[in-house]
Design a protein around this motif. Structure first.
Motif, PDB file in Angstrom:
ATOM      1  N   LEU A 182      89.547  30.785 -21.617  1.00 46.65           N
ATOM      2  CA  LEU A 182      89.348  29.943 -22.576  1.00 46.65           C
ATOM      3  C   LEU A 182      90.714  29.299 -23.358  1.00 46.65           C
ATOM      4  N   TYR A 183      90.579  28.115 -23.642  1.00 41.17           N
ATOM      5  CA  TYR A 183      91.815  27.266 -24.204  1.00 41.17           C
ATOM      6  C   TYR A 183      91.443  26.730 -25.621  1.00 41.17           C
ATOM      7  N   LEU A 184      92.553  26.800 -26.239  1.00 37.36           N
ATOM      8  CA  LEU A 184      92.366  25.831 -27.564  1.00 37.36           C
ATOM      9  C   LEU A 184      93.825  24.975 -27.915  1.00 37.36           C
ATOM     10  N   GLN A 185      93.448  23.794 -28.035  1.00 39.93           N
ATOM     11  CA  GLN A 185      94.711  22.917 -28.293  1.00 39.93           C
ATOM     12  C   GLN A 185      95.410  23.687 -29.536  1.00 39.93           C
ATOM     13  N   CYS A 186      96.580  23.399 -29.281  1.00 39.53           N
ATOM     14  CA  CYS A 186      97.641  24.115 -30.535  1.00 39.53           C
ATOM     15  C   CYS A 186      98.788  23.424 -30.454  1.00 39.53           C
ATOM     16  N   ARG A 187      99.680  23.609 -31.428  1.00 40.17           N
ATOM     17  CA  ARG A 187     100.966  23.084 -31.515  1.00 40.17           C
ATOM     18  C   ARG A 187     102.047  23.554 -30.502  1.00 40.17           C
ATOM     19  N   PRO A 188     103.067  22.852 -29.786  1.00 36.00           N
ATOM     20  CA  PRO A 188     103.746  23.392 -28.794  1.00 36.00           C
ATOM     21  C   PRO A 188     104.558  24.593 -29.218  1.00 36.00           C
ATOM     22  N   ASP A 189     104.810  24.825 -30.325  1.00 35.27           N
ATOM     23  CA  ASP A 189     105.596  25.842 -30.870  1.00 35.27           C
ATOM     24  C   ASP A 189     104.520  26.940 -31.440  1.00 35.27           C
ATOM     25  N   GLU A 190     103.498  26.995 -31.309  1.00 28.47           N
ATOM     26  CA  GLU A 190     102.613  27.958 -31.816  1.00 28.47           C
ATOM     27  C   GLU A 190     102.874  29.456 -31.199  1.00 28.47           C
ATOM     28  N   ASP A 191     102.724  30.455 -31.912  1.00 31.79           N
ATOM     29  CA  ASP A 191     102.766  31.676 -31.692  1.00 31.79           C
ATOM     30  C   ASP A 191     101.604  32.176 -31.518  1.00 31.79           C
ATOM     31  N   PRO A 192     101.261  32.850 -30.230  1.00 30.05           N
ATOM     32  CA  PRO A 192      99.875  33.096 -29.995  1.00 30.05           C
ATOM     33  C   PRO A 192      99.484  34.451 -30.741  1.00 30.05           C
ATOM     34  N   ASP A 193     100.671  35.488 -30.975  1.00 29.79           N
ATOM     35  CA  ASP A 193     100.525  36.627 -31.806  1.00 29.79           C
ATOM     36  C   ASP A 193     100.318  36.406 -33.229  1.00 29.79           C
ATOM     37  N   ALA A 194     100.271  35.231 -33.510  1.00 30.73           N
ATOM     38  CA  ALA A 194     100.085  34.918 -35.024  1.00 30.73           C
ATOM     39  C   ALA A 194      98.397  34.677 -35.380  1.00 30.73           C
ATOM     40  N   TRP A 195      97.760  34.726 -34.151  1.00 27.62           N
ATOM     41  CA  TRP A 195      96.575  34.590 -34.152  1.00 27.62           C
ATOM     42  C   TRP A 195      95.770  35.873 -33.907  1.00 27.62           C
ATOM     43  N   SER A 196      94.949  36.433 -34.788  1.00 21.50           N
ATOM     44  CA  SER A 196      94.188  37.511 -34.727  1.00 21.50           C
ATOM     45  C   SER A 196      93.035  37.315 -33.509  1.00 21.50           C
ATOM     46  N   ASP A 197      92.521  38.200 -33.197  1.00 19.68           N
ATOM     47  CA  ASP A 197      91.480  38.134 -32.417  1.00 19.68           C
ATOM     48  C   ASP A 197      90.313  37.447 -33.147  1.00 19.68           C
ATOM     49  N   ARG A 198      89.987  37.879 -34.213  1.00 19.36           N
ATOM     50  CA  ARG A 198      88.864  37.414 -35.017  1.00 19.36           C
ATOM     51  C   ARG A 198      89.073  36.001 -35.278  1.00 19.36           C
ATOM     52  N   ALA A 199      90.202  35.495 -35.630  1.00 21.63           N
ATOM     53  CA  ALA A 199      90.584  33.930 -35.829  1.00 21.63           C
ATOM     54  C   ALA A 199      90.337  33.090 -34.477  1.00 21.63           C
ATOM     55  N   LEU A 200      90.718  33.840 -33.324  1.00 16.10           N
ATOM     56  CA  LEU A 200      90.450  33.101 -32.158  1.00 16.10           C
ATOM     57  C   LEU A 200      89.095  32.819 -31.754  1.00 16.10           C
ATOM     58  N   HIS A 240     110.682  11.204 -13.588  1.00 13.23           N
ATOM     59  CA  HIS A 240     109.805  10.520 -14.681  1.00 13.23           C
ATOM     60  C   HIS A 240     109.129  11.655 -15.413  1.00 13.23           C
ATOM     61  N   ALA A 241     109.116  11.779 -16.872  1.00 12.52           N
ATOM     62  CA  ALA A 241     108.718  12.663 -17.475  1.00 12.52           C
ATOM     63  C   ALA A 241     107.972  12.282 -18.843  1.00 12.52           C
ATOM     64  N   ARG A 242     107.100  13.068 -19.277  1.00 13.05           N
ATOM     65  CA  ARG A 242     106.615  12.840 -20.560  1.00 13.05           C
ATOM     66  C   ARG A 242     105.934  13.938 -21.018  1.00 13.05           C
ATOM     67  N   SER A 243     106.361  14.338 -22.287  1.00 12.53           N
ATOM     68  CA  SER A 243     105.830  15.291 -22.950  1.00 12.53           C
ATOM     69  C   SER A 243     104.794  15.008 -23.922  1.00 12.53           C
ATOM     70  N   TYR A 244     103.964  15.988 -24.485  1.00  9.49           N
ATOM     71  CA  TYR A 244     102.831  15.623 -25.176  1.00  9.49           C
ATOM     72  C   TYR A 244     102.939  16.508 -26.727  1.00  9.49           C
ATOM     73  N   PRO A 245     102.501  16.087 -27.818  1.00  6.31           N
ATOM     74  CA  PRO A 245     102.826  16.833 -29.195  1.00  6.31           C
ATOM     75  C   PRO A 245     101.667  17.936 -29.176  1.00  6.31           C
ATOM     76  N   TYR A 246     101.044  18.555 -28.279  1.00 15.01           N
ATOM     77  CA  TYR A 246     100.372  19.737 -28.505  1.00 15.01           C
ATOM     78  C   TYR A 246     100.386  20.581 -27.065  1.00 15.01           C
ATOM     79  N   ALA A 247      99.988  21.687 -27.414  1.00 14.21           N
ATOM     80  CA  ALA A 247      99.733  22.586 -26.007  1.00 14.21           C
ATOM     81  C   ALA A 247      98.591  23.421 -25.951  1.00 14.21           C
ATOM     82  N   TRP A 248      98.282  24.268 -25.017  1.00 20.53           N
ATOM     83  CA  TRP A 248      97.080  25.072 -24.867  1.00 20.53           C
ATOM     84  C   TRP A 248      97.426  26.393 -25.135  1.00 20.53           C
ATOM     85  N   LEU A 249      96.656  27.119 -26.186  1.00 19.72           N
ATOM     86  CA  LEU A 249      96.704  28.640 -26.096  1.00 19.72           C
ATOM     87  C   LEU A 249      95.523  29.154 -25.532  1.00 19.72           C
ATOM     88  N   GLY A 250      95.957  29.735 -24.414  1.00 22.90           N
ATOM     89  CA  GLY A 250      95.030  30.240 -23.209  1.00 22.90           C
ATOM     90  C   GLY A 250      94.687  31.881 -23.681  1.00 22.90           C
TER      91      GLY A 250
END
Length: 394
Positions: free
Chosen positions: A221-239, A177-187
């Motif tokens: 720390l974690y932020l809700q994000c898109r499942p296909d989010e690129d963590p490197d697209a976030w600068s430290d300042r933006a995070l 049994h499986a279920r996916s979610y329309p978001y992920a966590w950026l850790g």
């Protein structure tokens, strides 16, 4: 050809703890781990131990460093609608949680297994499992550049969602049994001293955020994000700007900033395989189930599985009594589905739902208000968060 009583595939919390518990009962094991020791000891995962999980590590004699370096917590905070709301775990349940990283648990268990002359084969790549229908399963693997085989009485599949164990079961024997979610966590792992005594779970219009810690010097720390989010697209300042925005409520509490040591994406999914046993193969941990990380239950479920499995195997080796093994799957699944329900409930309550209409958003707000205002609603959260009682068949 090597021979052991229980072949354990995977050196995560489930496999290591099972091997340790079986050794205490005089049962031989060999652990086969595809990755290197350095990799498994540095792999950052969950960091919350339920009351019963921490007690189990102490009872097994591997909790001393946890008690010295871990951080015991009596509450968690919910942050929403511009305010913090404390859920007093200890007052509501009489129990606490321990913040202690999964990689630290793994280090402790590996050190103890090796000190006890336990056999762990790192960088052992399992290519196949044969003979699960017989009384002598065979595992084929590569280690030190050579093709080798290991025969055993039982195989413990503790090798995660993508491992070879569950894939070795004939088609149709296990239902998933499986279920996916329309978001992920950026850790984010940051070299910054924690500024809160408790974990903070925040619901914000921009999405969920979690403030946790790994030590007096490091925050997680974690932020809700898109499942296909690129963590490197976030600068430290933006995070840092987004973490301040989602976590802080204007009451004076703020988070410390510091060098970001690691960024990664954690997918969100639910998965359950049943039954957790096929003949001489027994599944445990992520090989059998995955829960959304919101409830902090993944490592705890894995530790609960093997606390049921170890005495069941010992009973078989002692008297060929299969009663415990026959009950293993049903016993664990009863707990797993309750934990799955709780994890999904917390996830839905705290995350911004991409397709939610105004009606669903108001229901979500009402759920949060109820938990914050009612002792009985808060107790429901607290009892599940600190961990349900572990039932082990006699």
């Amino acid at each position: 050809m090597k021979r052991t009583q229980v072949a354990v595939i995977g050196a995560g919390p489930a496999g290591l703890m099972l091997s340790h518990l079986l050794a205490a009962r005089g049962i031989d094991t060999v652990i086969l781990e595809r990755r290197s020791r350095d990799y498994v000891e540095s792999r950052i995962r969950a960091g919350v131990l339920e009351h019963h999980s921490a007690a189990a590590l102490r009872a097994a004699g591997v909790g001393a460093r946890m008690d010295r370096q871990g951080m015991e917590h009596t509450s968690i905070d919910l942050a929403f609608s511009g305010a913090h709301h404390r859920i007093e775990l200890a007052r509501l349940t009489g129990k606490k949680i321990m913040v202690y990283g999964q990689h630290e648990v793994v280090k402790d268990l590996i050190a103890q297994r090796l000190a006890d002359a336990g056999e762990i084969l790192f960088e052992a790549d399992v290519s196949g499992i044969e003979g699960l229908d017989s009384d002598r399963p065979i595992i084929r693997y590569t280690h030190d550049g050579r093709n080798q085989t290991l025969t055993c009485d039982f195989v413990a599949g503790c090798d995660g969602y993508h491992g070879v164990s569950r894939a070795s079961v004939p088609a149709g024997q296990i239902v998933t049994h499986a279920r996916s979610y329309p978001y992920a966590w950026l850790g984010v792992l940051a070299e910054a001293a924690p500024t809160s005594d408790e974990l903070v779970y925040a619901r914000h219009d921009n999405g969920f955020a979690l403030y946790s810690m790994r030590s007096p010097e490091v925050t997680r720390l974690y932020l809700q994000c898109r499942p296909d989010e690129d963590p490197d697209a976030w600068s430290d300042r933006a995070l840092w700007d987004e973490l301040h925005r989602r976590l802080e409520t204007g009451d004076g509490w703020t988070i410390n900033e510091g060098p970001i040591l690691q960024k990664n994406i954690a997918p969100m999914r639910s998965f359950v395989a049943e039954p957790m046993r096929y003949r001489r193969l027994l599944l445990a941990g992520d090989a059998a189930h995955i829960v959304p990380p919101t409830g902090a239950k993944g490592m705890n479920l894995a530790l609960a599985d093997v606390q049921v499995l170890a005495p069941a195997l010992a009973r078989w080796f002692d008297s060929a009594d299969e009663t415990g093994l026959d009950a293993y799957s049903d016993t664990c699944l009863k707990r797993i589905w309750k934990v799955q329900r709780f994890s999904v409930w917390m996830t839905r309550m705290l995350h911004a739902q991409p397709d939610a209409d105004g009606f669903e958003q108001r229901l979500q707000q009402a759920e949060l208000d109820s938990v914050a205002a009612s002792d009985s609603a808060a107790r429901h959260l607290a009892e599940n968060y600190v961990g349900l009682p572990l039932e082990v068949p006699e």
